[in-house]
Scaffold this motif. Sequence first.
Motif, short mmCIF file in Angstrom:
data_model
loop_
_atom_site.label_atom_id
_atom_site.label_comp_id
_atom_site.label_asym_id
_atom_site.label_seq_id
_atom_site.Cartn_x
_atom_site.Cartn_y
_atom_site.Cartn_z
N PRO A 22 0.68 -1.24 0.10
CA PRO A 22 -0.03 0.05 -0.06
C PRO A 22 0.87 1.39 0.05
CG PRO A 22 0.22 -0.95 2.23
CD PRO A 22 0.50 -2.17 1.34
N ALA A 23 0.37 2.41 -0.64
CA ALA A 23 0.98 3.61 -0.68
C ALA A 23 1.14 4.16 0.61
CB ALA A 23 0.38 4.43 -1.70
N TYR A 24 2.10 4.88 1.29
CA TYR A 24 2.20 5.32 2.46
C TYR A 24 0.94 6.47 2.87
CZ TYR A 24 6.93 3.40 3.19
OH TYR A 24 7.87 2.57 3.39
N GLU A 25 0.71 7.02 1.34
CA GLU A 25 -0.16 8.13 1.97
C GLU A 25 -1.58 7.79 2.04
OE1 GLU A 25 0.41 8.05 -2.58
OE2 GLU A 25 1.55 7.55 -0.95
N THR A 26 -1.92 6.46 1.90
CA THR A 26 -3.11 5.75 2.16
C THR A 26 -2.94 5.21 3.54
OG1 THR A 26 -2.37 3.49 1.45
CG2 THR A 26 -3.19 5.16 -0.12
N LEU A 27 -2.10 5.36 4.44
CA LEU A 27 -2.02 4.67 5.45
C LEU A 27 -1.73 5.93 6.78
CD1 LEU A 27 1.06 1.99 4.87
CD2 LEU A 27 -1.57 1.64 4.88
N THR A 28 -2.04 5.56 7.97
CA THR A 28 -1.84 6.20 9.18
C THR A 28 -0.33 6.42 9.29
OG1 THR A 28 -1.97 4.35 10.67
CG2 THR A 28 -3.91 5.58 10.19
N ALA A 29 0.21 7.43 10.12
CA ALA A 29 1.62 7.26 10.25
C ALA A 29 2.00 6.15 10.79
CB ALA A 29 1.85 8.47 11.26
N PRO A 30 1.57 5.83 12.02
CA PRO A 30 1.94 4.38 12.51
C PRO A 30 2.01 3.12 11.69
CG PRO A 30 0.44 5.64 14.20
CD PRO A 30 0.43 6.38 12.67
N GLU A 31 1.03 3.06 10.98
CA GLU A 31 1.02 2.05 9.89
C GLU A 31 1.86 2.07 8.89
OE1 GLU A 31 -3.85 1.12 9.73
OE2 GLU A 31 -3.00 2.56 8.33
N ALA A 32 2.55 3.26 8.35
CA ALA A 32 3.46 3.51 7.36
C ALA A 32 4.88 3.22 7.91
CB ALA A 32 3.36 5.06 7.02
N ARG A 33 4.85 3.69 9.31
CA ARG A 33 6.26 3.16 10.00
C ARG A 33 6.41 1.75 10.12
NH1 ARG A 33 4.43 7.46 14.44
NH2 ARG A 33 4.88 9.35 13.46
N GLU A 34 5.30 0.90 10.34
CA GLU A 34 5.43 -0.64 10.35
C GLU A 34 6.02 -1.04 8.97
OE1 GLU A 34 5.45 -2.59 12.94
OE2 GLU A 34 5.36 -0.89 14.40
N PHE A 35 5.43 -0.64 7.79
CA PHE A 35 5.60 -1.12 6.61
C PHE A 35 7.26 -0.57 6.35
CE2 PHE A 35 1.42 -1.79 5.69
CZ PHE A 35 1.18 -2.96 4.75
N TYR A 36 7.63 0.47 6.62
CA TYR A 36 8.86 1.07 6.48
C TYR A 36 9.97 -0.06 7.16
CZ TYR A 36 12.82 3.98 5.72
OH TYR A 36 13.98 4.53 5.34
N ARG A 37 9.58 -0.19 8.43
CA ARG A 37 10.47 -1.09 9.37
C ARG A 37 10.48 -2.38 8.68
NH1 ARG A 37 7.70 0.16 13.69
NH2 ARG A 37 8.96 1.87 14.19
N ALA A 38 9.45 -3.14 8.41
CA ALA A 38 9.52 -4.31 8.02
C ALA A 38 10.36 -4.43 6.80
CB ALA A 38 7.97 -4.96 7.61
#
Length: 313
Positions: A22-38
């Motif tokens: 998913p595109a980061y801009e479709t997520l909440t900031a905490p969700e985006a952080r988890e995808f980036y961390r993974a």
Amino acid sequence: MPVVLDPDAAAVYKAFQEAGRPAYETLTAPEAREFYRAARVVSNPEPPALESSKPIAIPAPHGAIPARIYTPKTLRKSNGLAPCLVFLHGGGWVIGDLDTHEVACQKLAHEGELIVISVDYRLAPEHRFPAAVDDAVTATQWVAANAKQLGVDAARIVVGGDSAGGNLAAVVALTARDGGLKLAGQLLVYPATEFARTHASHREPETSVLLTHSVIPWFAAQYLGDADGSDWRASPARAKSFAGLPPAYVLTAGADPLRDEGDEYAKLLKDAGVAVTYRHFPGQFHGFFTMGKLLNQANVAVTEISAWLKTLG
């Protein structure tokens, strides 16, 4: 004309597209952080063996700034003290942390034979501009003030970072100059330097994996809120003067919306008489620097940056 990616970068770009991430801009900031961390698990190279890696807490008006200090097995010491890189991670001021950039910091410490202190500055939107700037400045000043206790040579402190971290590093260098703190250098890896987004590279066909044209306004909105992006602490390219700044290493990537910003900033520094080492990776996208497992050019960049760090003393 679309930028032509290197074969390995093109393969990674295709894999990211096919993964349905998913595109980061479709997520909440905490969700985006988890995808980036993974993502670091599949993209970060193997870490080198270091002498130590330790958490530290840097005192700040709001409490403490978490940080991590990396000490390699071999250090370039002078009178028992070593050079130091204060590193500020990328991630659009919204995502990224000590873990996402740990291997990059470890490799810089190992190959540069210096201490690296990675700073976990506050993130937006929970903490908007200028919180990240304040933390970056506070951390760098603290390292300088406590250099001897850290085993650091106060005359050989470099500030650096990638993307949003490169933006913060540029601002720290300007702030240090104006405040009388003499830094040995500034490392700017595909830095964001201008929030206006008027450069041609912001209008090219999409070839970036982590920094798309559509996510940039999202990062900006999360970070700035109602603040003015023309403030030089947000857009360091708007600083009144670049004279007297420390030597700079500026890296840009061909398939990067921020490419022209970095290129322009290197020119602004050069025109002001600053010693600039400029390195362009034409076939790579924004974010490649931490992807050494998938992109060998990331490892090349670390090696070349480490060699530059050694030229500073």
